[in-house]
Design an enzyme around this catalytic site. Sequence first.
Site, PDB file in Angstrom:
ATOM      1  N   SER A 124       0.824  -1.210   0.000  1.00 27.15           N
ATOM      2  CA  SER A 124       0.000   0.000   0.000  1.00 27.15           C
ATOM      3  C   SER A 124       0.853   1.252   0.000  1.00 27.15           C
ATOM      4  O   SER A 124       0.337   2.334  -0.228  1.00 27.15           O
ATOM      5  CB  SER A 124      -0.963   0.001   1.185  1.00 27.15           C
ATOM      6  OG  SER A 124      -0.338  -0.478   2.334  1.00 27.15           O
ATOM      7  N   HIS A 145      -3.229  -3.414  -5.887  1.00 30.19           N
ATOM      8  CA  HIS A 145      -3.508  -2.895  -4.546  1.00 30.19           C
ATOM      9  C   HIS A 145      -4.992  -3.006  -4.217  1.00 30.19           C
ATOM     10  O   HIS A 145      -5.810  -2.223  -4.708  1.00 30.19           O
ATOM     11  CB  HIS A 145      -3.034  -1.436  -4.441  1.00 30.19           C
ATOM     12  CG  HIS A 145      -3.200  -0.846  -3.080  1.00 30.19           C
ATOM     13  ND1 HIS A 145      -3.462   0.487  -2.862  1.00 30.19           N
ATOM     14  CD2 HIS A 145      -3.147  -1.419  -1.844  1.00 30.19           C
ATOM     15  CE1 HIS A 145      -3.570   0.698  -1.554  1.00 30.19           C
ATOM     16  NE2 HIS A 145      -3.377  -0.442  -0.930  1.00 30.19           N
ATOM     17  N   GLU A 157      -6.257  -0.819  -7.308  1.00 29.22           N
ATOM     18  CA  GLU A 157      -5.330   0.068  -8.014  1.00 29.22           C
ATOM     19  C   GLU A 157      -4.299  -0.817  -8.713  1.00 29.22           C
ATOM     20  O   GLU A 157      -3.615  -1.608  -8.056  1.00 29.22           O
ATOM     21  CB  GLU A 157      -4.643   1.020  -7.031  1.00 29.22           C
ATOM     22  CG  GLU A 157      -5.587   2.039  -6.416  1.00 29.22           C
ATOM     23  CD  GLU A 157      -4.909   2.971  -5.417  1.00 29.22           C
ATOM     24  OE1 GLU A 157      -5.413   4.085  -5.216  1.00 29.22           O
ATOM     25  OE2 GLU A 157      -3.887   2.582  -4.819  1.00 29.22           O
ATOM     26  N   ASN A 195      -4.611   6.772  -1.270  1.00 30.37           N
ATOM     27  CA  ASN A 195      -3.920   7.214  -0.060  1.00 30.37           C
ATOM     28  C   ASN A 195      -3.290   8.585  -0.232  1.00 30.37           C
ATOM     29  O   ASN A 195      -3.005   9.274   0.741  1.00 30.37           O
ATOM     30  CB  ASN A 195      -2.861   6.195   0.361  1.00 30.37           C
ATOM     31  CG  ASN A 195      -3.489   5.071   1.166  1.00 30.37           C
ATOM     32  OD1 ASN A 195      -4.549   5.253   1.762  1.00 30.37           O
ATOM     33  ND2 ASN A 195      -2.875   3.912   1.147  1.00 30.37           N
TER      34      ASN A 195
HETATM   35  P1  NAD Z   1      -0.943  -9.091   8.049  1.00 28.27           P
HETATM   36  O1  NAD Z   1       0.056  -8.825   9.085  1.00 28.27           O
HETATM   37  O2  NAD Z   1      -2.355  -9.350   8.439  1.00 28.27           O
HETATM   38  O3  NAD Z   1      -0.458 -10.363   7.171  1.00 28.27           O
HETATM   39  C1  NAD Z   1       0.834 -10.503   6.668  1.00 28.27           C
HETATM   40  C2  NAD Z   1       1.141 -12.001   6.630  1.00 28.27           C
HETATM   41  O4  NAD Z   1       2.350 -12.190   5.893  1.00 28.27           O
HETATM   42  C3  NAD Z   1       1.373 -12.613   8.005  1.00 28.27           C
HETATM   43  O5  NAD Z   1       0.539 -13.738   8.161  1.00 28.27           O
HETATM   44  C4  NAD Z   1       2.855 -12.989   8.012  1.00 28.27           C
HETATM   45  O6  NAD Z   1       3.105 -14.176   8.728  1.00 28.27           O
HETATM   46  C5  NAD Z   1       3.117 -13.202   6.544  1.00 28.27           C
HETATM   47  N1  NAD Z   1       4.491 -13.020   6.138  1.00 28.27           N
HETATM   48  C6  NAD Z   1       5.376 -12.084   6.550  1.00 28.27           C
HETATM   49  N2  NAD Z   1       6.538 -12.219   5.874  1.00 28.27           N
HETATM   50  C7  NAD Z   1       6.378 -13.232   5.006  1.00 28.27           C
HETATM   51  C8  NAD Z   1       7.197 -13.829   4.001  1.00 28.27           C
HETATM   52  N3  NAD Z   1       8.418 -13.401   3.775  1.00 28.27           N
HETATM   53  N4  NAD Z   1       6.691 -14.859   3.285  1.00 28.27           N
HETATM   54  C9  NAD Z   1       5.442 -15.295   3.497  1.00 28.27           C
HETATM   55  N5  NAD Z   1       4.608 -14.792   4.440  1.00 28.27           N
HETATM   56  C10 NAD Z   1       5.077 -13.756   5.169  1.00 28.27           C
HETATM   57  O7  NAD Z   1      -0.844  -7.885   7.020  1.00 28.27           O
HETATM   58  P2  NAD Z   1      -1.941  -7.366   5.982  1.00 28.27           P
HETATM   59  O8  NAD Z   1      -2.726  -6.288   6.613  1.00 28.27           O
HETATM   60  O9  NAD Z   1      -2.629  -8.509   5.364  1.00 28.27           O
HETATM   61  O10 NAD Z   1      -1.001  -6.640   4.902  1.00 28.27           O
HETATM   62  C11 NAD Z   1      -0.287  -7.369   3.930  1.00 28.27           C
HETATM   63  C12 NAD Z   1       0.133  -6.417   2.827  1.00 28.27           C
HETATM   64  O11 NAD Z   1      -1.014  -5.794   2.265  1.00 28.27           O
HETATM   65  C13 NAD Z   1       1.060  -5.302   3.255  1.00 28.27           C
HETATM   66  O12 NAD Z   1       1.957  -5.031   2.218  1.00 28.27           O
HETATM   67  C14 NAD Z   1       0.092  -4.148   3.457  1.00 28.27           C
HETATM   68  O13 NAD Z   1       0.709  -2.897   3.334  1.00 28.27           O
HETATM   69  C15 NAD Z   1      -0.876  -4.386   2.343  1.00 28.27           C
HETATM   70  N6  NAD Z   1      -2.205  -3.783   2.518  1.00 28.27           N
HETATM   71  C16 NAD Z   1      -2.826  -3.827   3.718  1.00 28.27           C
HETATM   72  C17 NAD Z   1      -4.102  -3.264   3.856  1.00 28.27           C
HETATM   73  C18 NAD Z   1      -4.837  -3.293   5.171  1.00 28.27           C
HETATM   74  O14 NAD Z   1      -5.797  -2.529   5.334  1.00 28.27           O
HETATM   75  N7  NAD Z   1      -4.452  -4.157   6.107  1.00 28.27           N
HETATM   76  C19 NAD Z   1      -4.724  -2.677   2.747  1.00 28.27           C
HETATM   77  C20 NAD Z   1      -4.061  -2.687   1.507  1.00 28.27           C
HETATM   78  C21 NAD Z   1      -2.803  -3.246   1.412  1.00 28.27           C
END
Ligand code: NAD
Length: 505
Positions: A124, A145, A157, A195
């Site tokens: 993001s 995204h 996106e 954003n």
């Molecule tokens: P989260 O913490 O809920 O999940 C991330 C997962 O990735 C965890 O289960 C972790 O164990 C795993 N992980 C970490 N490193 C790893 C690796 N090297 N290989 C495999 N698995 C791995 O996070 P999230 O909120 O789901 O966010 C994930 C991505 O999505 C981030 O890049 C975040 O910026 C993006 N994002 C999040 C949101 C939101 O609102 N939460 C919205 C859009 C984008």
Amino acid sequence: MTTSGLNGAPVLVVGAGIMGAGIAQVAAQAGHAVRLFDTREGAAAQALAKLAQTLDSLVTKGRLTDEVAAATLARIEPTATLDAAADVGLVVEAIVENLDAKRALFRQLEAIVGAGCVLATNTSSISVTAIANGLQHPARLVGMHFFNPVPLMKLVEVVSGLQTDAGVAEDIFELGKAWGKVPVHTKSTPGFIVNRIARPYYAETLALLQEQAATPQVLDACLKAAGFRMGPCELMDLIGHDTNFAVTRSVYEANFYDKRYVPSLVQREMVDGGLLGRKSGRGFYRYPDGADALPVAVHAAPATAQAITVHGEGAVADWLEQAVTHALEPQGWGPARQVDSGWIGLEIDGARLALTDGRTAGERAARANLRDVAVFDRTVLLPVKPGTAIAYALAPQASASWRTQAPAWLAALGLVPLPLADTPGLVVARTLAMLVNEAADAVLQGVCTPEGADAAMKLGVNYPAGPFEWLQGWSVTGVIALLEALDAHYRGERYRVSPWLRRQA
Ligand code: NAD
């Protein structure tokens, strides 16, 4: 680069957290065989178990058939190694938001996937260009995204980095549509579309709070009256101030500390103090109760006037004429109308109740050599529904009687007048102008098209209209004038007008 067609191809989702689980669900619902990988042991299986519960409850509520739920679940398979990537057409990465971790993962994946496989990141805030740097085939890396919660939010996106192949971005765009989403193309720039353009929604309210212009309740009420589903304060409380502050900071830093995006001291103080919003039990409001209802001010009917003129032209002036005519009906007379006065509002026995043009009421009073001036905020939803909250401000030099008459007149027009300190552009006008200005700069810089910006803001953050739709209902010169008034008042970079807007004017 041409991809072998992504429709129906097996998909690997890496990261089984909030976003990865949602992405896996959406891909499976669209008919893909999905593999789900996470480095945390058991995480993928847990995500699948949770999804099973969610689908079950959708079946119970009659929103999904048993067959669809079972087929969706059957298509998702937790996997213990990245080797599952060998025969997939697409990998979607949703791991921790960290550049080094994402780079390392994609390098590892490049050694496993086939030549036609597309690599997508759900980052993001990290540059897609930077994530692709160092890959053997950076052209196949693209941003996809999604928004949280993925199954419900329509926007995707599609982010192109400097080296992303246009065909790959197009394939992901089409795939997004096949998954039931509304994809929008964007360039890899800080904050992408949503954003970035959304920053002023929070920033202007934080700036008004910092100068003690009004309470969070008042600011929230004004923006909700303009059609926003949540006010900025309750929304920041929901998002979490730590998260919201981090996004603002990252956009600020990524723009080389451009003062337009400077984060707020008010919010930093809250983060430092652990007042993170709903999740910590206290932000601007205390939870679980949330905001107290606004105290209801009772306004007596305004004193009988001798002469009233409606000034200006356009939708707001037309609505004012209608509303005043209606209010004066019982007295058997109506207002005069003057369209070429250069301002919009009411002149009531020489006093002015004017739609904000960005200047403070005090400044307008001084310019017109009057004492009794008040300004009121922009109304977006016309005709105004009775009971619509609206901010107003009085010139500091206003007489005691005008201090009660100005809000009494707004109340007589069916509005709920909310007093604000005499700040330029009040609440809604100032916020909308800044959202439009940010969107204009995004278009100027090729980040998105006006249509893309409108779709993104409506679908990504539920705005009631897109910035360019607001611009149509307002005027380019009006927005520029408002920004210039803000700029003249505050000085500095924050309110500089987008060259795109100047070109339109
Ligand atoms: P989260 O913490 O809920 O999940 C991330 C997962 O990735 C965890 O289960 C972790 O164990 C795993 N992980 C970490 N490193 C790893 C690796 N090297 N290989 C495999 N698995 C791995 O996070 P999230 O909120 O789901 O966010 C994930 C991505 O999505 C981030 O890049 C975040 O910026 C993006 N994002 C999040 C949101 C939101 O609102 N939460 C919205 C859009 C984008």
